[in-house]
Design an enzyme around this catalytic site. Structure first.
Site, PDB file in Angstrom:
ATOM      1  N   HIS A  72       0.902  -1.305   0.030  1.00 19.77           N
ATOM      2  CA  HIS A  72       0.009  -0.195   0.118  1.00 19.77           C
ATOM      3  C   HIS A  72       0.761   1.302  -0.112  1.00 19.77           C
ATOM      4  CE1 HIS A  72      -4.124  -1.561   1.461  1.00 19.77           C
ATOM      5  NE2 HIS A  72      -3.430  -2.472   0.540  1.00 19.77           N
ATOM      6  N   TYR A 201      -9.266   5.275   7.417  1.00 19.60           N
ATOM      7  CA  TYR A 201      -9.121   5.883   8.901  1.00 19.60           C
ATOM      8  C   TYR A 201     -10.215   6.979   9.024  1.00 19.60           C
ATOM      9  CZ  TYR A 201      -5.043   3.146  10.128  1.00 19.60           C
ATOM     10  OH  TYR A 201      -3.771   2.140  10.252  1.00 19.60           O
ATOM     11  N   PRO A 293      -4.095   0.279  18.728  1.00 16.40           N
ATOM     12  CA  PRO A 293      -3.842  -0.480  17.461  1.00 16.40           C
ATOM     13  C   PRO A 293      -4.083   0.739  16.162  1.00 16.40           C
ATOM     14  CG  PRO A 293      -6.064  -1.138  18.240  1.00 16.40           C
ATOM     15  CD  PRO A 293      -5.523  -0.304  19.466  1.00 16.40           C
ATOM     16  N   LYS A 297       0.931  -0.684  15.095  1.00 16.53           N
ATOM     17  CA  LYS A 297       2.422  -0.561  15.481  1.00 16.53           C
ATOM     18  C   LYS A 297       2.760  -1.918  16.296  1.00 16.53           C
ATOM     19  CE  LYS A 297       3.973   2.573  13.211  1.00 16.53           C
ATOM     20  NZ  LYS A 297       3.978   2.203  12.155  1.00 16.53           N
ATOM     21  N   TYR A 385       4.130   6.237  10.383  1.00 14.41           N
ATOM     22  CA  TYR A 385       3.253   5.074   9.851  1.00 14.41           C
ATOM     23  C   TYR A 385       3.950   4.099   9.060  1.00 14.41           C
ATOM     24  CZ  TYR A 385      -1.165   2.947   8.543  1.00 14.41           C
ATOM     25  OH  TYR A 385      -2.138   1.714   8.210  1.00 14.41           O
TER      26      TYR A 385
HETATM   27  P1  RFL Z   1       1.118 -12.178  21.385  1.00 10.28           P
HETATM   28  O1  RFL Z   1       0.677 -12.243  20.043  1.00 10.28           O
HETATM   29  O2  RFL Z   1       0.341 -12.012  22.221  1.00 10.28           O
HETATM   30  O3  RFL Z   1       1.866 -13.717  21.669  1.00 10.28           O
HETATM   31  C1  RFL Z   1       2.195 -13.900  22.935  1.00 10.28           C
HETATM   32  C2  RFL Z   1       2.019 -15.752  23.070  1.00 10.28           C
HETATM   33  O4  RFL Z   1       2.209 -16.223  24.540  1.00 10.28           O
HETATM   34  C3  RFL Z   1       1.402 -16.961  24.817  1.00 10.28           C
HETATM   35  N1  RFL Z   1       1.568 -17.115  26.390  1.00 10.28           N
HETATM   36  C4  RFL Z   1       2.320 -18.037  26.902  1.00 10.28           C
HETATM   37  N2  RFL Z   1       2.883 -19.061  26.581  1.00 10.28           N
HETATM   38  C5  RFL Z   1       3.274 -19.872  27.414  1.00 10.28           C
HETATM   39  N3  RFL Z   1       3.367 -19.586  28.868  1.00 10.28           N
HETATM   40  C6  RFL Z   1       2.637 -18.648  29.529  1.00 10.28           C
HETATM   41  N4  RFL Z   1       2.279 -18.427  30.590  1.00 10.28           N
HETATM   42  C7  RFL Z   1       2.049 -17.699  28.471  1.00 10.28           C
HETATM   43  N5  RFL Z   1       1.246 -16.600  28.439  1.00 10.28           N
HETATM   44  C8  RFL Z   1       1.128 -16.246  27.070  1.00 10.28           C
HETATM   45  C9  RFL Z   1       0.192 -16.533  24.349  1.00 10.28           C
HETATM   46  O5  RFL Z   1      -0.676 -17.730  24.001  1.00 10.28           O
HETATM   47  C10 RFL Z   1       0.815 -16.171  22.799  1.00 10.28           C
HETATM   48  O6  RFL Z   1       0.659 -17.101  21.787  1.00 10.28           O
HETATM   49  O7  RFL Z   1       2.401 -11.078  21.695  1.00 10.28           O
HETATM   50  P2  RFL Z   1       3.573 -11.002  20.667  1.00 10.28           P
HETATM   51  O8  RFL Z   1       4.420 -12.095  20.116  1.00 10.28           O
HETATM   52  O9  RFL Z   1       4.588  -9.989  21.317  1.00 10.28           O
HETATM   53  O10 RFL Z   1       3.117 -10.142  19.242  1.00 10.28           O
HETATM   54  C11 RFL Z   1       2.532  -8.873  19.500  1.00 10.28           C
HETATM   55  C12 RFL Z   1       1.399  -8.817  18.610  1.00 10.28           C
HETATM   56  O11 RFL Z   1       0.251  -9.748  18.884  1.00 10.28           O
HETATM   57  C13 RFL Z   1       0.575  -7.336  18.752  1.00 10.28           C
HETATM   58  O12 RFL Z   1       1.365  -6.387  19.161  1.00 10.28           O
HETATM   59  C14 RFL Z   1      -0.467  -7.187  17.627  1.00 10.28           C
HETATM   60  O13 RFL Z   1      -1.342  -8.100  17.414  1.00 10.28           O
HETATM   61  C15 RFL Z   1      -1.039  -5.674  17.889  1.00 10.28           C
HETATM   62  N6  RFL Z   1      -1.846  -5.207  16.897  1.00 10.28           N
HETATM   63  C16 RFL Z   1      -1.387  -4.589  15.511  1.00 10.28           C
HETATM   64  N7  RFL Z   1      -0.181  -4.708  15.360  1.00 10.28           N
HETATM   65  C17 RFL Z   1       0.381  -4.171  14.281  1.00 10.28           C
HETATM   66  O14 RFL Z   1       1.794  -4.098  13.987  1.00 10.28           O
HETATM   67  N8  RFL Z   1      -0.287  -3.798  13.254  1.00 10.28           N
HETATM   68  C18 RFL Z   1      -1.865  -3.810  13.281  1.00 10.28           C
HETATM   69  O15 RFL Z   1      -2.381  -3.667  12.378  1.00 10.28           O
HETATM   70  C19 RFL Z   1      -2.363  -4.343  14.497  1.00 10.28           C
HETATM   71  N9  RFL Z   1      -3.698  -4.334  14.742  1.00 10.28           N
HETATM   72  C20 RFL Z   1      -3.502  -5.408  16.871  1.00 10.28           C
HETATM   73  C21 RFL Z   1      -4.056  -5.164  15.696  1.00 10.28           C
HETATM   74  C22 RFL Z   1      -3.802  -6.036  17.942  1.00 10.28           C
HETATM   75  C23 RFL Z   1      -5.277  -6.145  17.995  1.00 10.28           C
HETATM   76  N10 RFL Z   1      -5.733  -6.757  19.137  1.00 10.28           N
HETATM   77  C24 RFL Z   1      -6.802  -7.792  19.394  1.00 10.28           C
HETATM   78  C25 RFL Z   1      -5.147  -6.178  20.609  1.00 10.28           C
HETATM   79  C26 RFL Z   1      -5.295  -5.199  15.916  1.00 10.28           C
HETATM   80  C27 RFL Z   1      -6.287  -5.545  17.050  1.00 10.28           C
HETATM   81  C28 RFL Z   1      -7.458  -5.710  16.887  1.00 10.28           C
HETATM   82  C1  PHB Z   2      -6.066  -4.484  10.499  1.00  7.21           C
HETATM   83  O1  PHB Z   2      -6.214  -4.800   9.577  1.00  7.21           O
HETATM   84  O2  PHB Z   2      -6.265  -5.260  11.566  1.00  7.21           O
HETATM   85  C2  PHB Z   2      -5.511  -3.019  11.295  1.00  7.21           C
HETATM   86  C3  PHB Z   2      -5.257  -2.213  10.234  1.00  7.21           C
HETATM   87  C4  PHB Z   2      -4.684  -1.135  10.532  1.00  7.21           C
HETATM   88  C5  PHB Z   2      -4.781  -0.600  12.033  1.00  7.21           C
HETATM   89  C6  PHB Z   2      -5.047  -1.771  12.922  1.00  7.21           C
HETATM   90  C7  PHB Z   2      -5.420  -2.962  12.559  1.00  7.21           C
HETATM   91  O3  PHB Z   2      -4.329   0.496  12.191  1.00  7.21           O
END
Ligand code: RFL
Ligand code: PHB
Length: 397
Positions: A72, A201, A293, A297, A385
């Site tokens: 993008h 957005y 989110p 990031k 971004y």
């Molecule tokens: P995770 O993905 O939470 O993984 C942690 C893992 O550890 C396990 N765990 C354990 N394992 C063993 N023993 C224990 N006691 C444990 N406790 C936990 C868990 O089961 C899991 O498998 O952390 P990690 O690896 O640091 O990754 C971080 C990302 O997942 C997170 O920052 C992103 O998803 C945030 N996020 C976004 N980030 C982006 O860069 N771009 C995006 O577009 C974006 N959109 C989002 C998002 C997060 C969202 N939510 C649901 C919070 C959109 C949403 C809606």
């Molecule tokens: C997503 O596609 O899940 C998404 C995209 C952009 C954001 C957050 C989440 O800023």
């Protein structure tokens, strides 16, 4: 059992660290509390910075990302129904982002791990860290009611915000900084073509909305919602109607609706834990910090931590140098706080705060108007971004 590094958690941070260390000839064991199906099914992030894409390619897991990821070059900001394009590529001298689901990143990393034969233990219960202040820490965990002990040289706490690793740092050492937002995001995933070929957005008097995607046939939408929202109160039709209102008449006319394949509520939070290292325990990703989110990031910041941690551990095991691990926390936090600032700013600009005084509401609106008129303001938004330049703590260009 003995290994060099025990990695707690198989989210993107733990899996990517495991992959980078494996390629450097360092032994790791990854312990994951959940099942493989659960980890692969979790719907989360969608936007990867160029630096994250480069790191995944460097780790040898970039083939499907390169083939299927959508590059993008910009996104739209929609203010009260009127759309304005932010030309990321033009404003940053050619930088772009790639839309590729975190679910797919996770699957690619798990497949690479399984193919490598390196241990990845799912459904590992009650992982507990011992002697992290010594040079020979241990981790105990249980599978099928049996307790196992792994001795190691370092532990990577990649177990997300609700994990146990951060709790192993004594209160006298750990400082936490937090801001909770008085709302969440209600997300919907559906197999319909996206309303636009780029992300939108939207800020609207009723609240924020985001149009994103996973592919040309799969859409991901979010709306700002109260924290106590129950998805049961949100049949698909109700959600589609709100999205049409928040994106304005043009988008409403072309927005394709269909049955949801996932619907969930996520709270918004800004959080930082310092330091990110205690003895031989190193926190990475959501275990150490959370961003709302809005700026996409979280996953990118997790990848940036892992890049620095992999260098530090390679330095330790291959050169016997502790310089990398000693500088790890400070090197990560320098980026973490800049990304916190951006994610907080972007979230604050676009969401509706019910208790915000009218004066501040008008100031926010003025800031958005300024953004649309000012090339410098758009450049600031764009360069954050697409991802801030990566500073190599080893002093290498
Ligand atoms: P995770 O993905 O939470 O993984 C942690 C893992 O550890 C396990 N765990 C354990 N394992 C063993 N023993 C224990 N006691 C444990 N406790 C936990 C868990 O089961 C899991 O498998 O952390 P990690 O690896 O640091 O990754 C971080 C990302 O997942 C997170 O920052 C992103 O998803 C945030 N996020 C976004 N980030 C982006 O860069 N771009 C995006 O577009 C974006 N959109 C989002 C998002 C997060 C969202 N939510 C649901 C919070 C959109 C949403 C809606
Ligand atoms: C997503 O596609 O899940 C998404 C995209 C952009 C954001 C957050 C989440 O800023």
């Amino acid at each position: 059992m003995r290994t060099q590094v025990v990695i707690i958690g198989s989210g993107p941070a733990g899996l990517l660290l495991g992959q980078l260390l494996h390629r450097a000839g360092i032994d790791t064991i990854i312990l994951e509390r959940r099942s493989r199906a659960y980890v692969e099914g979790r719907i989360r992030a969608g936007v990867l910075e160029q630096g994250t894409v480069d790191l995944l390619v460097e780790a040898g897991v970039g083939a499907r990302l390169k083939a299927e990821g959508l590059v993008h070059t910009g996104f739209d900001i929609c203010i009260d129904g009127t759309r304005h394009r932010i030309d990321l590529e033009g404003l940053t001298g050619g930088k772009t982002v790639t839309v590729y689901g975190q679910t797919e990143v996770t699957k690619d990393l798990i497949n690479a791990r399984v193919a490598s034969g390196a241990p990845l233990i799912f459904e590992a219960e009650n992982a507990t860290l011992h002697d992290v202040e010594s040079d020979r820490p241990r981790v105990t965990y249980e599978t099928d009611g049996e307790t196992h002990t792994v001795e190691c040289t370092a532990i990577a706490g990649c177990d997300g915000f609700h994990g146990i690793s951060r709790q192993s740092i004594p209160d006298s050492v750990l400082r936490t900084y937090e801001r909770a937002y008085p709302f969440g995001w209600l997300g919907i995933l559906a197999d319909v073509p996206p309303v636009s070929h780029e992300l939108i957005y939207a800020t609207h008097p009723d609240g924020f909305a985001l149009a994103s995607m996973r592919s040309e046939t799969r859409s991901r939408y979010y709306i700002q919602c109260p924290l106590d929202t129950d998805v049961a109160d949100w049949p698909d039709e109700r959600l589609w109607d709100v999205l049409k209102t928040r994106f304005g008449a043009d988008a409403a006319a072309t927005l394709r609706t269909g049955p949801s394949i996932e619907k969930s509520v996520a709270p918004l939070r800004s959080f930082v834990a310092e330091p990110m290292r205690h003895g031989r325990l190193f926190l990475a990703g959501d275990a150490a910090h959370i961003v709302p989110p809005t700026g996409a990031k979280g996953l990118n910041l997790a990848a940036a931590d892992v890049r620095i941690l992999s260098w530090a551990l390679i330095d330790l095991f291959k050169a016997g140098s502790t310089a990398g691990i000693d500088g790890y926390s400070a090197a990560c936090l320098a980026r973490v706080w800049k990304v916190q600032r951006f994610s907080w700013w972007f979230s604050t600009q676009l969401h509706r705060f019910d208790t915000e005084p009218e004066f501040e509401r008008r100031v926010h609106r003025a800031e958005l108007d300024y953004l649309l008129e000012s090339d410098s303001a758009q450049k600031t938004l764009a360069e954050n971004y697409v991802g801030l330049p990566f500073v190599d703590p080893r002093g290498v260009a």
